[in-house]
Design a protein around this motif. Sequence first.
Motif, PDB file in Angstrom:
ATOM      1  N   ALA A 159      -6.381 -34.558 -11.149  1.00  0.00           N
ATOM      2  CA  ALA A 159      -7.810 -34.309 -11.319  1.00  0.00           C
ATOM      3  C   ALA A 159      -8.014 -33.192 -12.340  1.00  0.00           C
ATOM      4  CB  ALA A 159      -8.440 -33.930  -9.982  1.00  0.00           C
ATOM      5  N   GLN A 202     -16.050 -31.815  -7.681  1.00  0.00           N
ATOM      6  CA  GLN A 202     -14.607 -32.013  -7.825  1.00  0.00           C
ATOM      7  C   GLN A 202     -13.868 -30.686  -7.976  1.00  0.00           C
ATOM      8  OE1 GLN A 202     -13.258 -34.271 -11.297  1.00  0.00           O
ATOM      9  NE2 GLN A 202     -11.977 -35.482  -9.937  1.00  0.00           N
ATOM     10  N   ARG A 205     -13.467 -29.013  -4.506  1.00  0.00           N
ATOM     11  CA  ARG A 205     -12.955 -29.868  -3.428  1.00  0.00           C
ATOM     12  C   ARG A 205     -11.965 -29.158  -2.518  1.00  0.00           C
ATOM     13  NH1 ARG A 205     -10.206 -30.925  -8.005  1.00  0.00           N
ATOM     14  NH2 ARG A 205      -7.928 -31.148  -7.915  1.00  0.00           N
TER      15      ARG A 205
END
Length: 207
Positions: A159, A202, A205
Amino acid sequence: DRLMLVRCMREDRALLCVQAYIVETLGNRYVDWKPLSLKAVEEEAAATTPIIAVLSQGSDPTAAVLELAKRKKRQVRTISMGQGQEAAARKLITTGVTQGSWVVLQNCHLGIKFLNELEQLLARLEDVNSDFQLWITTEPHARFPISLLHSSIKLTTEAPAGIRAGLKASYSWLSQDMLDAVGIGAWRPLLSAICFLHAVVQERRKF
């Protein structure tokens, strides 16, 4: 010396300090995140060369593979590996080799024994359709066959780290046609706000 001190006293800040050191000594381009181009990876791979995607937290390339197959008008067959899925996986690969479809074996860390067989199966393939492509997704595993890793193209889909990288990742799958598809004036600002919100969520997270 400063990095060692930070590592000892604030381990949670060590990565940020390492990134800052790399930027200061080598330049920003060595830490600037770039979206992964599955199209370039697929074009580089031969029909008999599997593509192995090493999974990381919060990232799975399966959807991107399916989207790429749709754009290239390729038929895709997927299967999630686990106990008792070996026979079905063999059938999918055999069909893909003859018909030129893509085969995605998901979560292969749950079927390590089959990977040893898969290596021998790929070595024996003959008259492979040039459109055939084998995709493998797996988590890191100590017993993953080394020779299969050596004979494949490997990629990892971590990510993106940071708001900027997250925005680049969100916009990487957008094309000019998609931006122009909606004539409403609020479309682009709305899309930008959603991408920004996604990047923030994100990034947070882990908290």
